[in-house]
Design a protein around this motif. Structure first.
Motif, PDB file in Angstrom:
ATOM      1  N   ILE A  20       0.948  -1.108  -0.065  1.00 27.40           N
ATOM      2  CA  ILE A  20      -0.106  -0.216   0.024  1.00 27.40           C
ATOM      3  C   ILE A  20       0.981   1.225  -0.089  1.00 27.40           C
ATOM      4  O   ILE A  20       0.552   2.146  -0.843  1.00 27.40           O
ATOM      5  CB  ILE A  20      -1.021   0.044   1.104  1.00 27.40           C
ATOM      6  N   ARG A  21       1.770   1.279   0.835  1.00 26.36           N
ATOM      7  CA  ARG A  21       2.802   2.284   0.752  1.00 26.36           C
ATOM      8  C   ARG A  21       3.374   2.689  -0.431  1.00 26.36           C
ATOM      9  O   ARG A  21       3.385   3.852  -0.889  1.00 26.36           O
ATOM     10  CB  ARG A  21       3.767   2.074   1.754  1.00 26.36           C
ATOM     11  N   LYS A  22       3.808   1.829  -1.225  1.00 26.26           N
ATOM     12  CA  LYS A  22       4.376   2.004  -2.597  1.00 26.26           C
ATOM     13  C   LYS A  22       3.445   2.351  -3.443  1.00 26.26           C
ATOM     14  O   LYS A  22       3.729   3.255  -4.341  1.00 26.26           O
ATOM     15  CB  LYS A  22       4.815   0.590  -2.856  1.00 26.26           C
ATOM     16  N   ASP A  23       2.298   1.908  -3.394  1.00 28.14           N
ATOM     17  CA  ASP A  23       1.039   2.354  -4.177  1.00 28.14           C
ATOM     18  C   ASP A  23       0.515   3.769  -4.289  1.00 28.14           C
ATOM     19  O   ASP A  23       0.166   4.335  -4.912  1.00 28.14           O
ATOM     20  CB  ASP A  23      -0.168   1.312  -4.028  1.00 28.14           C
ATOM     21  N   LEU A  24       0.746   4.152  -2.747  1.00 22.57           N
ATOM     22  CA  LEU A  24       0.315   5.588  -2.554  1.00 22.57           C
ATOM     23  C   LEU A  24       1.327   6.828  -2.586  1.00 22.57           C
ATOM     24  O   LEU A  24       1.065   7.969  -2.521  1.00 22.57           O
ATOM     25  CB  LEU A  24      -0.242   5.538  -1.182  1.00 22.57           C
ATOM     26  N   THR A  25       2.635   6.300  -2.907  1.00 26.65           N
ATOM     27  CA  THR A  25       3.656   7.068  -2.874  1.00 26.65           C
ATOM     28  C   THR A  25       3.348   8.538  -3.798  1.00 26.65           C
ATOM     29  O   THR A  25       3.581   9.649  -3.389  1.00 26.65           O
ATOM     30  CB  THR A  25       4.814   6.665  -3.404  1.00 26.65           C
ATOM     31  N   ASP A  26       2.701   8.176  -4.878  1.00 24.58           N
ATOM     32  CA  ASP A  26       2.546   9.488  -5.720  1.00 24.58           C
ATOM     33  C   ASP A  26       1.270  10.193  -5.583  1.00 24.58           C
ATOM     34  O   ASP A  26       0.665  11.075  -6.165  1.00 24.58           O
ATOM     35  CB  ASP A  26       2.531   9.208  -7.283  1.00 24.58           C
ATOM     36  N   LYS A  27       0.178   9.376  -4.887  1.00 29.99           N
ATOM     37  CA  LYS A  27      -0.940   9.934  -4.554  1.00 29.99           C
ATOM     38  C   LYS A  27      -1.273  10.926  -3.498  1.00 29.99           C
ATOM     39  O   LYS A  27      -2.246  11.547  -3.477  1.00 29.99           O
ATOM     40  CB  LYS A  27      -2.158   8.680  -4.491  1.00 29.99           C
ATOM     41  N   VAL A  28      -0.626  10.537  -2.324  1.00 28.90           N
ATOM     42  CA  VAL A  28      -0.681  11.374  -1.305  1.00 28.90           C
ATOM     43  C   VAL A  28       0.701  11.631  -0.486  1.00 28.90           C
ATOM     44  O   VAL A  28       1.517  10.899  -0.955  1.00 28.90           O
ATOM     45  CB  VAL A  28      -1.551  10.629  -0.086  1.00 28.90           C
ATOM     46  N   ASP A  29       0.490  12.513   0.373  1.00 27.36           N
ATOM     47  CA  ASP A  29       1.867  12.709   1.401  1.00 27.36           C
ATOM     48  C   ASP A  29       1.811  11.825   2.488  1.00 27.36           C
ATOM     49  O   ASP A  29       1.077  11.767   3.330  1.00 27.36           O
ATOM     50  CB  ASP A  29       1.884  14.158   1.692  1.00 27.36           C
ATOM     51  N   LEU A  30       2.301  10.478   2.087  1.00 27.80           N
ATOM     52  CA  LEU A  30       2.427   9.394   2.930  1.00 27.80           C
ATOM     53  C   LEU A  30       3.717   9.405   4.089  1.00 27.80           C
ATOM     54  O   LEU A  30       4.941   9.575   3.677  1.00 27.80           O
ATOM     55  CB  LEU A  30       2.667   8.158   2.026  1.00 27.80           C
ATOM     56  N   ALA A  85     -12.092   2.752  11.547  1.00 28.68           N
ATOM     57  CA  ALA A  85     -13.160   1.520  10.956  1.00 28.68           C
ATOM     58  C   ALA A  85     -12.393   0.384  10.413  1.00 28.68           C
ATOM     59  O   ALA A  85     -11.579   0.538   9.372  1.00 28.68           O
ATOM     60  CB  ALA A  85     -13.987   2.307  10.070  1.00 28.68           C
ATOM     61  N   LEU A  86     -12.787  -0.886  10.938  1.00 28.59           N
ATOM     62  CA  LEU A  86     -12.183  -2.006  10.297  1.00 28.59           C
ATOM     63  C   LEU A  86     -13.075  -2.610   9.114  1.00 28.59           C
ATOM     64  O   LEU A  86     -14.295  -2.565   9.342  1.00 28.59           O
ATOM     65  CB  LEU A  86     -12.253  -3.191  11.571  1.00 28.59           C
ATOM     66  N   VAL A  87     -12.303  -2.202   7.951  1.00 28.94           N
ATOM     67  CA  VAL A  87     -13.211  -2.633   6.813  1.00 28.94           C
ATOM     68  C   VAL A  87     -12.816  -3.635   6.140  1.00 28.94           C
ATOM     69  O   VAL A  87     -11.485  -4.167   6.236  1.00 28.94           O
ATOM     70  CB  VAL A  87     -13.178  -1.187   5.857  1.00 28.94           C
ATOM     71  N   HIS A  88     -13.540  -4.201   5.127  1.00 30.71           N
ATOM     72  CA  HIS A  88     -13.301  -5.557   4.314  1.00 30.71           C
ATOM     73  C   HIS A  88     -13.527  -5.452   2.955  1.00 30.71           C
ATOM     74  O   HIS A  88     -13.533  -6.372   2.296  1.00 30.71           O
ATOM     75  CB  HIS A  88     -14.152  -6.688   5.299  1.00 30.71           C
ATOM     76  N   ASP A  89     -14.325  -4.346   2.496  1.00 23.18           N
ATOM     77  CA  ASP A  89     -14.485  -4.506   1.171  1.00 23.18           C
ATOM     78  C   ASP A  89     -14.614  -2.678   0.713  1.00 23.18           C
ATOM     79  O   ASP A  89     -14.800  -1.943   1.534  1.00 23.18           O
ATOM     80  CB  ASP A  89     -15.734  -4.862   0.834  1.00 23.18           C
ATOM     81  N   GLY A 109      -4.037  -7.502   7.348  1.00 16.14           N
ATOM     82  CA  GLY A 109      -2.942  -7.911   6.330  1.00 16.14           C
ATOM     83  C   GLY A 109      -2.840  -9.379   6.003  1.00 16.14           C
ATOM     84  O   GLY A 109      -2.247  -9.743   4.906  1.00 16.14           O
ATOM     85  N   ARG A 110      -3.436 -10.035   7.083  1.00 20.96           N
ATOM     86  CA  ARG A 110      -3.535 -11.510   6.553  1.00 20.96           C
ATOM     87  C   ARG A 110      -4.781 -12.133   6.112  1.00 20.96           C
ATOM     88  O   ARG A 110      -4.890 -13.182   5.903  1.00 20.96           O
ATOM     89  CB  ARG A 110      -3.072 -12.494   7.838  1.00 20.96           C
ATOM     90  N   VAL A 111      -5.748 -11.168   5.901  1.00 17.17           N
ATOM     91  CA  VAL A 111      -7.195 -11.649   5.511  1.00 17.17           C
ATOM     92  C   VAL A 111      -7.573 -11.004   4.086  1.00 17.17           C
ATOM     93  O   VAL A 111      -8.661 -11.452   3.637  1.00 17.17           O
ATOM     94  CB  VAL A 111      -8.178 -11.479   6.555  1.00 17.17           C
ATOM     95  N   LEU A 112      -6.729  -9.997   3.666  1.00 20.39           N
ATOM     96  CA  LEU A 112      -7.120  -9.243   2.569  1.00 20.39           C
ATOM     97  C   LEU A 112      -6.057  -9.727   1.281  1.00 20.39           C
ATOM     98  O   LEU A 112      -5.191  -9.299   1.587  1.00 20.39           O
ATOM     99  CB  LEU A 112      -7.342  -7.800   2.649  1.00 20.39           C
ATOM    100  N   GLY A 113      -6.728  -9.654   0.203  1.00 19.11           N
ATOM    101  CA  GLY A 113      -5.891  -9.668  -0.921  1.00 19.11           C
ATOM    102  C   GLY A 113      -5.267  -8.450  -1.337  1.00 19.11           C
ATOM    103  O   GLY A 113      -5.835  -7.200  -0.906  1.00 19.11           O
ATOM    104  N   VAL A 114      -4.005  -8.283  -2.060  1.00 16.66           N
ATOM    105  CA  VAL A 114      -3.419  -7.070  -2.355  1.00 16.66           C
ATOM    106  C   VAL A 114      -4.472  -6.083  -3.169  1.00 16.66           C
ATOM    107  O   VAL A 114      -4.452  -4.932  -2.903  1.00 16.66           O
ATOM    108  CB  VAL A 114      -2.119  -7.428  -3.019  1.00 16.66           C
ATOM    109  N   ASP A 115      -4.938  -6.718  -4.303  1.00 17.54           N
ATOM    110  CA  ASP A 115      -5.825  -5.837  -5.155  1.00 17.54           C
ATOM    111  C   ASP A 115      -7.043  -5.282  -4.433  1.00 17.54           C
ATOM    112  O   ASP A 115      -7.373  -4.089  -4.495  1.00 17.54           O
ATOM    113  CB  ASP A 115      -6.249  -6.650  -6.302  1.00 17.54           C
ATOM    114  N   LEU A 116      -7.688  -6.100  -3.851  1.00 18.90           N
ATOM    115  CA  LEU A 116      -8.729  -5.561  -2.967  1.00 18.90           C
ATOM    116  C   LEU A 116      -8.339  -4.574  -2.086  1.00 18.90           C
ATOM    117  O   LEU A 116      -8.884  -3.511  -1.833  1.00 18.90           O
ATOM    118  CB  LEU A 116      -9.460  -6.757  -2.284  1.00 18.90           C
ATOM    119  N   ALA A 117      -7.396  -4.864  -1.142  1.00 16.07           N
ATOM    120  CA  ALA A 117      -6.833  -3.806  -0.253  1.00 16.07           C
ATOM    121  C   ALA A 117      -6.321  -2.356  -0.883  1.00 16.07           C
ATOM    122  O   ALA A 117      -6.755  -1.280  -0.550  1.00 16.07           O
ATOM    123  CB  ALA A 117      -5.333  -4.194   0.569  1.00 16.07           C
ATOM    124  N   LYS A 118      -5.779  -2.479  -2.157  1.00 18.26           N
ATOM    125  CA  LYS A 118      -5.502  -1.171  -2.694  1.00 18.26           C
ATOM    126  C   LYS A 118      -6.700  -0.425  -3.147  1.00 18.26           C
ATOM    127  O   LYS A 118      -6.946   0.852  -3.004  1.00 18.26           O
ATOM    128  CB  LYS A 118      -4.881  -1.450  -3.860  1.00 18.26           C
TER     129      LYS A 118
END
Length: 147
Positions: A20-30, A85-89, A109-118
């Protein structure tokens, strides 16, 4: 000016946090608030420190992760002013912002797939609070959690 988003995890959420960190690098000030490896850490410490940063105004919102998201969610919500909020979708992520004005999102981290989490994170980041009738309810939550 980009919104400052903090991201923090324990060892169970570390791998997904990195994606997620790598995916957001250019989108927000992370701002990466730890942990920085898969070495075992206590989630209340890492998540608690991130919550303190949010409450101190060092970040505007938080993305929190642990293995299931449950421990991080429980920890974060112990801090007055945190609405985690603990979210799952994507729908629960959107509604946590739209109706509950969540200032922290929690992922497992152990229950969500990468694409869904993004997709979940992206949806949460672009969704605004509707206020209106929901504002009263948020204010009620704040009142009852002061003690």
């Amino acid at each position: 000016m980009k919104e400052k988003i903090g991201i923090a995890s324990d060892h169970g959420g570390f791998d997904l946090k990195e994606v997620i960190r790598k995916d957001l690098t250019d989108k927000v000030d992370l701002i990466d608030l730890g942990t920085f490896s898969t070495e075992s850490v206590d989630y209340p410490t890492v998540i608690g420190n991130a919550c303190k940063d949010l409450l101190a105004g060092k970040v505007d919102r938080l993305i929190l992760l642990c293995g299931t998201g449950i421990g991080a969610s429980i920890t974060a919500n112990r801090y007055h002013g945190i609405r985690a909020a603990l979210v799952h979708d994507e729908f629960t992520a959107e509604m946590s912002r739209r109706h509950n004005n969540s200032n922290a999102i929690v992922l497992g981290g152990r229950v969500l797939g990468v694409d869904l989490a993004k997709r979940i994170v992206d949806k949460w980041l672009v969704t605004d609070f509707e206020a209106g009738r929901h504002e009263k309810r948020i204010n009620l939550i704040e009142e009852i959690t002061k003690s």
